[in-house]
Motif scaffolding. Sequence first.
Motif, PDB file in Angstrom:
ATOM      1  N   LEU A 101      23.775  11.079   7.721  1.00 34.47           N
ATOM      2  CA  LEU A 101      24.164  10.754   6.346  1.00 34.47           C
ATOM      3  C   LEU A 101      25.483   9.999   6.238  1.00 34.47           C
ATOM      4  O   LEU A 101      25.809   9.473   5.179  1.00 34.47           O
ATOM      5  CB  LEU A 101      24.243  12.049   5.529  1.00 34.47           C
ATOM      6  CG  LEU A 101      22.939  12.820   5.371  1.00 34.47           C
ATOM      7  CD1 LEU A 101      23.193  14.161   4.717  1.00 34.47           C
ATOM      8  CD2 LEU A 101      21.916  12.016   4.591  1.00 34.47           C
ATOM      9  N   VAL A 102      26.233   9.937   7.318  1.00 37.16           N
ATOM     10  CA  VAL A 102      27.556   9.307   7.294  1.00 37.16           C
ATOM     11  C   VAL A 102      27.490   7.870   6.803  1.00 37.16           C
ATOM     12  O   VAL A 102      28.251   7.456   5.927  1.00 37.16           O
ATOM     13  CB  VAL A 102      28.227   9.379   8.685  1.00 37.16           C
ATOM     14  CG1 VAL A 102      29.416   8.445   8.786  1.00 37.16           C
ATOM     15  CG2 VAL A 102      28.644  10.805   8.975  1.00 37.16           C
ATOM     16  N   GLU A 162      20.220   9.033  -0.855  1.00 40.57           N
ATOM     17  CA  GLU A 162      20.772   8.563  -2.128  1.00 40.57           C
ATOM     18  C   GLU A 162      21.885   9.493  -2.590  1.00 40.57           C
ATOM     19  O   GLU A 162      22.908   9.044  -3.094  1.00 40.57           O
ATOM     20  CB  GLU A 162      19.680   8.461  -3.197  1.00 40.57           C
ATOM     21  CG  GLU A 162      20.207   8.055  -4.565  1.00 40.57           C
ATOM     22  CD  GLU A 162      21.093   6.807  -4.569  1.00 40.57           C
ATOM     23  OE1 GLU A 162      22.102   6.803  -5.302  1.00 40.57           O
ATOM     24  OE2 GLU A 162      20.796   5.843  -3.832  1.00 40.57           O
ATOM     25  N   LEU A 163      21.702  10.797  -2.391  1.00 35.35           N
ATOM     26  CA  LEU A 163      22.761  11.747  -2.738  1.00 35.35           C
ATOM     27  C   LEU A 163      24.010  11.489  -1.892  1.00 35.35           C
ATOM     28  O   LEU A 163      25.131  11.614  -2.382  1.00 35.35           O
ATOM     29  CB  LEU A 163      22.276  13.182  -2.549  1.00 35.35           C
ATOM     30  CG  LEU A 163      21.248  13.680  -3.570  1.00 35.35           C
ATOM     31  CD1 LEU A 163      20.713  15.041  -3.154  1.00 35.35           C
ATOM     32  CD2 LEU A 163      21.856  13.734  -4.952  1.00 35.35           C
ATOM     33  N   ALA A 164      23.830  11.101  -0.636  1.00 32.40           N
ATOM     34  CA  ALA A 164      24.971  10.788   0.232  1.00 32.40           C
ATOM     35  C   ALA A 164      25.695   9.551  -0.280  1.00 32.40           C
ATOM     36  O   ALA A 164      26.924   9.513  -0.304  1.00 32.40           O
ATOM     37  CB  ALA A 164      24.498  10.597   1.673  1.00 32.40           C
ATOM     38  N   ARG A 165      24.924   8.523  -0.695  1.00 36.36           N
ATOM     39  CA  ARG A 165      25.560   7.322  -1.245  1.00 36.36           C
ATOM     40  C   ARG A 165      26.316   7.673  -2.531  1.00 36.36           C
ATOM     41  O   ARG A 165      27.427   7.216  -2.757  1.00 36.36           O
ATOM     42  CB  ARG A 165      24.514   6.231  -1.502  1.00 36.36           C
ATOM     43  CG  ARG A 165      24.048   5.552  -0.230  1.00 36.36           C
ATOM     44  CD  ARG A 165      23.218   4.307  -0.499  1.00 36.36           C
ATOM     45  NE  ARG A 165      21.924   4.610  -1.084  1.00 36.36           N
ATOM     46  CZ  ARG A 165      20.839   4.987  -0.403  1.00 36.36           C
ATOM     47  NH1 ARG A 165      20.896   5.091   0.904  1.00 36.36           N
ATOM     48  NH2 ARG A 165      19.705   5.232  -1.022  1.00 36.36           N
ATOM     49  N   ARG A 166      25.709   8.523  -3.359  1.00 34.15           N
ATOM     50  CA  ARG A 166      26.376   8.959  -4.588  1.00 34.15           C
ATOM     51  C   ARG A 166      27.661   9.720  -4.244  1.00 34.15           C
ATOM     52  O   ARG A 166      28.687   9.549  -4.904  1.00 34.15           O
ATOM     53  CB  ARG A 166      25.449   9.846  -5.411  1.00 34.15           C
ATOM     54  CG  ARG A 166      26.071  10.208  -6.756  1.00 34.15           C
ATOM     55  CD  ARG A 166      25.208  11.106  -7.604  1.00 34.15           C
ATOM     56  NE  ARG A 166      23.842  10.655  -7.673  1.00 34.15           N
ATOM     57  CZ  ARG A 166      22.815  11.465  -7.948  1.00 34.15           C
ATOM     58  NH1 ARG A 166      23.012  12.740  -8.165  1.00 34.15           N
ATOM     59  NH2 ARG A 166      21.587  10.992  -7.999  1.00 34.15           N
ATOM     60  N   ALA A 167      27.600  10.533  -3.204  1.00 42.49           N
ATOM     61  CA  ALA A 167      28.795  11.269  -2.775  1.00 42.49           C
ATOM     62  C   ALA A 167      29.900  10.298  -2.374  1.00 42.49           C
ATOM     63  O   ALA A 167      31.076  10.516  -2.675  1.00 42.49           O
ATOM     64  CB  ALA A 167      28.459  12.207  -1.617  1.00 42.49           C
ATOM     65  N   GLY A 168      29.535   9.209  -1.698  1.00 37.28           N
ATOM     66  CA  GLY A 168      30.515   8.190  -1.333  1.00 37.28           C
ATOM     67  C   GLY A 168      31.136   7.544  -2.558  1.00 37.28           C
ATOM     68  O   GLY A 168      32.355   7.359  -2.631  1.00 37.28           O
TER      69      GLY A 168
END
Length: 187
Positions: A101-102, A162-168
């Motif tokens: 997810l990084v 997508e949640l990881a991108r949102r977290a970014g």
Amino acid sequence: MSERERLSIRAAARMLGVAHVTLMKALDRGRLVESVVRDAAGRTWLDADRLREEWESSRKQLPPRAYQPAVSRETRAAVGQRLAEAIAEEQAFERELLLSLVSDVVVGAAEELRRLGQETTEANLTDALALGPSFDVLGAPALLAMRGLIEDGGPASAERRELARRAGREAVRERLRWKREATHGEA
């Protein structure tokens, strides 16, 4: 026996340095008789002086191996080894998921920087994700968000990516908000 010498089961257990359950078992098994006193209300009390003597003499009568551990050393070692292996497997899974997810977190952070009109250089991304020399996990919202993604379990699905991108993206906004507050607080 005076009121001062009369002890409750819990107080007597504290005096002897044992758990109250241990003392209750000794009472149930008949190990303590002479120190037990019942009052008019039917409550059980223990005579402190007699209790010490009776406790010591009844302990001396127990077989030498009366206090064996419930599980052998070999069994504890084998089960402990398996538990350690299970924990290591779980940590390896979490690490693999984190690493998958990084790049999505970095992509999300870059998207937010571009939306804000900033360049997506390594320095800007490192600063925006609070990963610089003064790194602090509590000050790195992207890491905290990723931890939440891991705790949900499962593989790196499209939704999780997508949640990881949102977290970014959210991490960049949070970092900028924190910087504004720190700047205004110093002024």
